[in-house]
Design a protein around this motif. Sequence first.
Motif, PDB file in Angstrom:
ATOM      1  N   LEU A  92       0.839  -1.196   0.000  1.00  0.00           N
ATOM      2  CA  LEU A  92       0.000   0.000   0.000  1.00  0.00           C
ATOM      3  C   LEU A  92       0.878   1.252   0.000  1.00  0.00           C
ATOM      4  O   LEU A  92       1.914   1.286   0.673  1.00  0.00           O
ATOM      5  CB  LEU A  92      -0.907   0.024   1.239  1.00  0.00           C
ATOM      6  N   PRO A  93       0.476   2.283  -0.747  1.00  0.00           N
ATOM      7  CA  PRO A  93       1.260   3.521  -0.750  1.00  0.00           C
ATOM      8  C   PRO A  93       1.266   4.152   0.644  1.00  0.00           C
ATOM      9  O   PRO A  93       0.252   4.156   1.327  1.00  0.00           O
ATOM     10  CB  PRO A  93       0.522   4.414  -1.752  1.00  0.00           C
ATOM     11  N   GLY A  94       2.422   4.608   1.059  1.00  0.00           N
ATOM     12  CA  GLY A  94       2.516   5.282   2.346  1.00  0.00           C
ATOM     13  C   GLY A  94       2.800   4.374   3.534  1.00  0.00           C
ATOM     14  O   GLY A  94       3.027   4.855   4.630  1.00  0.00           O
ATOM     15  N   VAL A  95       2.802   3.057   3.316  1.00  0.00           N
ATOM     16  CA  VAL A  95       3.131   2.147   4.419  1.00  0.00           C
ATOM     17  C   VAL A  95       4.651   2.054   4.500  1.00  0.00           C
ATOM     18  O   VAL A  95       5.316   1.669   3.544  1.00  0.00           O
ATOM     19  CB  VAL A  95       2.494   0.750   4.220  1.00  0.00           C
ATOM     20  N   GLU A  96       5.178   2.420   5.645  1.00  0.00           N
ATOM     21  CA  GLU A  96       6.621   2.436   5.848  1.00  0.00           C
ATOM     22  C   GLU A  96       7.130   1.126   6.444  1.00  0.00           C
ATOM     23  O   GLU A  96       8.263   0.729   6.193  1.00  0.00           O
ATOM     24  CB  GLU A  96       7.004   3.616   6.729  1.00  0.00           C
ATOM     25  N   ALA A  97       6.300   0.457   7.238  1.00  0.00           N
ATOM     26  CA  ALA A  97       6.692  -0.809   7.860  1.00  0.00           C
ATOM     27  C   ALA A  97       5.444  -1.567   8.282  1.00  0.00           C
ATOM     28  O   ALA A  97       4.419  -0.956   8.609  1.00  0.00           O
ATOM     29  CB  ALA A  97       7.575  -0.557   9.076  1.00  0.00           C
ATOM     30  N   SER A 107      -1.328  10.666   5.117  1.00  0.00           N
ATOM     31  CA  SER A 107      -1.677  11.495   3.961  1.00  0.00           C
ATOM     32  C   SER A 107      -1.643  10.678   2.662  1.00  0.00           C
ATOM     33  O   SER A 107      -2.131  11.128   1.632  1.00  0.00           O
ATOM     34  CB  SER A 107      -0.753  12.708   3.846  1.00  0.00           C
ATOM     35  N   LYS A 108      -1.074   9.465   2.731  1.00  0.00           N
ATOM     36  CA  LYS A 108      -0.982   8.616   1.540  1.00  0.00           C
ATOM     37  C   LYS A 108      -1.905   7.401   1.593  1.00  0.00           C
ATOM     38  O   LYS A 108      -2.315   6.894   0.557  1.00  0.00           O
ATOM     39  CB  LYS A 108       0.459   8.165   1.330  1.00  0.00           C
ATOM     40  N   THR A 109      -2.181   6.918   2.786  1.00  0.00           N
ATOM     41  CA  THR A 109      -3.102   5.783   2.925  1.00  0.00           C
ATOM     42  C   THR A 109      -3.771   5.869   4.291  1.00  0.00           C
ATOM     43  O   THR A 109      -3.242   6.462   5.223  1.00  0.00           O
ATOM     44  CB  THR A 109      -2.392   4.430   2.721  1.00  0.00           C
ATOM     45  N   SER A 110      -4.937   5.269   4.388  1.00  0.00           N
ATOM     46  CA  SER A 110      -5.704   5.347   5.635  1.00  0.00           C
ATOM     47  C   SER A 110      -5.634   4.043   6.413  1.00  0.00           C
ATOM     48  O   SER A 110      -5.295   2.993   5.873  1.00  0.00           O
ATOM     49  CB  SER A 110      -7.167   5.662   5.321  1.00  0.00           C
ATOM     50  N   GLN A 111      -5.991   4.145   7.657  1.00  0.00           N
ATOM     51  CA  GLN A 111      -6.096   2.961   8.509  1.00  0.00           C
ATOM     52  C   GLN A 111      -7.117   1.995   7.904  1.00  0.00           C
ATOM     53  O   GLN A 111      -6.897   0.790   7.875  1.00  0.00           O
ATOM     54  CB  GLN A 111      -6.516   3.403   9.908  1.00  0.00           C
ATOM     55  N   ASP A 112      -8.204   2.547   7.400  1.00  0.00           N
ATOM     56  CA  ASP A 112      -9.251   1.714   6.800  1.00  0.00           C
ATOM     57  C   ASP A 112      -8.729   0.953   5.580  1.00  0.00           C
ATOM     58  O   ASP A 112      -9.093  -0.205   5.373  1.00  0.00           O
ATOM     59  CB  ASP A 112     -10.445   2.587   6.413  1.00  0.00           C
ATOM     60  N   ALA A 113      -7.853   1.567   4.798  1.00  0.00           N
ATOM     61  CA  ALA A 113      -7.273   0.886   3.631  1.00  0.00           C
ATOM     62  C   ALA A 113      -6.425  -0.303   4.070  1.00  0.00           C
ATOM     63  O   ALA A 113      -6.431  -1.353   3.416  1.00  0.00           O
ATOM     64  CB  ALA A 113      -6.442   1.865   2.813  1.00  0.00           C
TER      65      ALA A 113
END
Length: 68
Positions: free
Chosen positions: A26-31, A48-54
């Motif tokens: 997923l975009p924005g997931v760092e780890a 700002s790039k992905t949500s918790q819901d995503a």
Amino acid sequence: MIIEFKIEGMDCARCVDKIESAVRALPGVEAAKVSLIDNSALVKLNPSKTSQDAVFKAVEGLGYNVSR
């Protein structure tokens, strides 16, 4: 942002690998770290790039249940 949540339905190391790979894609997931022993996940993401819901939907899309 760091989120921690429970996952139901995991029973092997392959489950852990599948979930970690899907969440990391997923975009924005760092780890992403999934624990089979605790049935939990710890995810560091840029909200700002992905949500918790995503993240939850990605895990649920693999057939697992997420405790929200």
